[in-house]
Design an enzyme around this catalytic site. Structure first.
Site, PDB file in Angstrom:
ATOM      1  N   GLU A   1       0.086  -4.101  15.659  1.00 45.24           N
ATOM      2  CA  GLU A   1      -1.033  -3.987  14.724  1.00 45.24           C
ATOM      3  C   GLU A   1      -2.359  -4.312  15.386  1.00 45.24           C
ATOM      4  O   GLU A   1      -3.352  -4.603  14.714  1.00 45.24           O
ATOM      5  CB  GLU A   1      -0.810  -4.926  13.527  1.00 45.24           C
ATOM      6  CG  GLU A   1       0.420  -4.548  12.713  1.00 45.24           C
ATOM      7  CD  GLU A   1       0.604  -5.397  11.469  1.00 45.24           C
ATOM      8  OE1 GLU A   1      -0.168  -6.347  11.254  1.00 45.24           O
ATOM      9  OE2 GLU A   1       1.543  -5.097  10.715  1.00 45.24           O
TER      10      GLU A   1
ATOM     11  N   LYS B   1       3.294  -3.878  -0.734  1.00 43.73           N
ATOM     12  CA  LYS B   1       3.394  -2.738   0.195  1.00 43.73           C
ATOM     13  C   LYS B   1       4.061  -1.624  -0.588  1.00 43.73           C
ATOM     14  O   LYS B   1       5.249  -1.722  -0.924  1.00 43.73           O
ATOM     15  CB  LYS B   1       4.277  -3.103   1.384  1.00 43.73           C
ATOM     16  CG  LYS B   1       3.719  -4.156   2.322  1.00 43.73           C
ATOM     17  CD  LYS B   1       4.822  -4.617   3.268  1.00 43.73           C
ATOM     18  CE  LYS B   1       4.324  -5.419   4.433  1.00 43.73           C
ATOM     19  NZ  LYS B   1       5.451  -6.104   5.136  1.00 43.73           N
TER      20      LYS B   1
HETATM   21  P1  PGA Z   1       6.103  -4.530   8.952  1.00 43.03           P
HETATM   22  O1  PGA Z   1       5.390  -5.925   9.047  1.00 43.03           O
HETATM   23  O2  PGA Z   1       5.161  -3.513   8.432  1.00 43.03           O
HETATM   24  O3  PGA Z   1       6.576  -4.272  10.350  1.00 43.03           O
HETATM   25  O4  PGA Z   1       7.283  -4.731   8.018  1.00 43.03           O
HETATM   26  C1  PGA Z   1       4.311  -6.329   8.270  1.00 43.03           C
HETATM   27  C2  PGA Z   1       4.563  -7.667   7.608  1.00 43.03           C
HETATM   28  O5  PGA Z   1       5.622  -8.290   7.783  1.00 43.03           O
HETATM   29  O6  PGA Z   1       3.717  -8.126   6.852  1.00 43.03           O
HETATM   30 ZN    ZN Z   2       5.136  -9.987   6.317  1.00 45.48          ZN
END
Ligand code: PGA
Ligand code: ZN
Length: 434
Positions: free
Chosen positions: A208, A339
């Site tokens: 990221e 998410k």
């Molecule tokens: P991921 O991680 O998108 O690889 O699942 C992001 C997070 O854990 O916040």
């Molecule tokens: Zn997370």
């Protein structure tokens, strides 16, 4: 809105892996497209992406998901009229018919759900964030969220060099998004210089865009973050706070133990360690401090953190209404990481959001570690009046597309009114009170 054409294709995410893009055309000729992200440190309860398997892209191809959109999904949508997002999403869910979206693929469903949102917004001549706000039964005024920005990375995003996944910086006083980004830029440069000085490494970045010098353990990562904030000339805690994503599911061992940087800890010992971090540093939130199935200890962690830091649930709740309700009922957490692709459609994400809101939880709208340049996430955070947004670091265009969209929304809607809707009442930036 009657659907005239449906299309889909593979695009690549920020790790160079395929993901799904979809486009819809409405009867009146309005067309819109969207693409979906993908996680690496995923929760077990997440909706299932459809991946092809085989040799191509090491099994990660999305040709089947694309074929599902162009085949059965297109056949079910073409010529049909949908009044709203919920009707479209319910139709998609019925068509898939599985609890985990494994038949058509959560990546296929979400791409269509989002493309519909964009087309519907365009058709009504409103911004995407206004459209997202309109999905809520009682829309909050749109808000510019606080930025939680990845400074250092570990865990699955950085070859496991240290156990915990992110140390984030959280500007608290900057009046505008750009002012807060400028502060973080300085902290990031100081952190990169510190890495070079102390570990003799160039500024290598993780998935990221966070920096990943070879720390010897997770505490060192927090210490370095505090040092970088100080070196940048900011007062730690007052001007810039810290946050952590422990992502503990990914270093959990069998039998309820955790492997924290080579040390085997019980849940109680991990809670003590985290608690000590929040006493030594101004940590405003602790995400996934324990593993996704360690339900028995999450309430202990939450009580331990008290009002010092939010107990933020990511893998624990996976943006699914049933797990969020369980977390509320058991007092396991008090804030939601949202998410959309963990659950699969906008309508289900809205249910998750509303469950959290009903319990008074703050919400952090989050990107995934694999992202495209699509910026709908920024609109979602603004439209759903999220207290926080978690996009990643301040490098890589997949992350910057979202920051830049926030800058555009802030500029056009709070300052110049250079927009179809003129100057809007956005909740201005104010540090979220708890
Ligand atoms: P991921 O991680 O998108 O690889 O699942 C992001 C997070 O854990 O916040
Ligand atoms: Zn997370």
């Amino acid at each position: 809105m009657r659907i005239k054409r449906v299309d889909a294709w593979e695009v690549l995410d920020s790790r160079g892996r395929p993901t799904v893009a979809a486009a819809l055309m409405l009867d009146d000729g309005t067309a819109a497209s969207a693409s979906v992200p993908s996680g690496a440190s995923t929760g077990r309860a997440e909706a299932k992406e459809r991946r092809d398997g085989g040799k191509r892209f090491r099994g990660l191809g999305c040709r089947q998901a694309v074929a599902h959109i162009r085949g059965p999904i297109a056949a079910a949508l073409l010529g049909e009229c949908f009044d709203d997002q919920e009707q479209l999403d319910r139709h998609l869910l019925e068509l898939d018919g599985t609890a985990d979206k494994s038949r058509l693929g959560a990546n296929a469903l979400l791409a269509v759900s989002l493309a519909f949102a964009r087309a519907a917004a365009a058709c009504s001549g409103i911004e995407l964030f206004t459209y997202f706000a309109s999905l809520l039964p009682e829309p909050f005024p749109p808000r510019l969220p606080a930025l939680t920005i990845n400074l250092f990375s570990g865990g699955k995003h950085a070859f496991g060099q240290v156990a915990i996944q992110d140390v984030l910086v959280v500007p608290k006083l900057g009046a505008t998004v750009m002012e807060r980004l400028a502060q973080v830029y300085e902290v990031y440069q100081q952190a990169a210089a510190l890495g070079a000085r102390r570990y003799q490494v160039r500024a290598l970045t993780a998935d990221e865009g966070g920096l990943a010098p070879p720390f010897s353990d997770s505490s060192e990562m927090l210490e370095a973050a505090a040092e970088a904030v100080g070196a940048a000339g900011y007062e730690l805690g007052r001007e810039i706070g810290l946050a952590v994503d422990v992502a503990a599911s990914h270093f959990a061992l069998a039998g309820g133990y955790y492997n924290l940087d080579g040390k085997s800890l019980s849940s109680e010992q991990l809670i003590e360690t985290i608690s000590a971090w929040t006493r030594s540093y101004p940590v405003i939130s602790v995400e996934d401090g324990l593993a996704e199935d360690d339900w028995a200890h999450w309430p202990v962690l939450r009580r331990e953190l008290g009002d010092r830091a939010l107990t933020l649930a990511d893998d624990l709740t996976c943006t699914t209404p049933a797990r969020i309700r369980r977390a509320i009922d058991t007092g396991a957490a008090n804030a939601l990481l949202l998410k959309v692709n963990q659950v699969g459609t906008l309508t289900e994400a809205k249910e998750s959001y509303l469950s959290a809101r009903a319990a008074g939880w703050p919400v952090s709208v989050s990107a995934r570690s694999g992202e495209t340049e699509d910026a709908w996430l920024a609109d979602l955070a603004v439209g759903w009046s999220a207290e926080f947004i978690k996009i990643g670091s301040i490098t890589q265009s997949d992350r910057l597309a979202k920051y830049n969209r926030l800058l555009q929304i802030e500029h056009q809607y709070t300052m110049t009114g250079f927009s179809p809707e003129g100057v809007l009442e956005l909740i201005p930036f104010r540090w979220p009170s708890r």
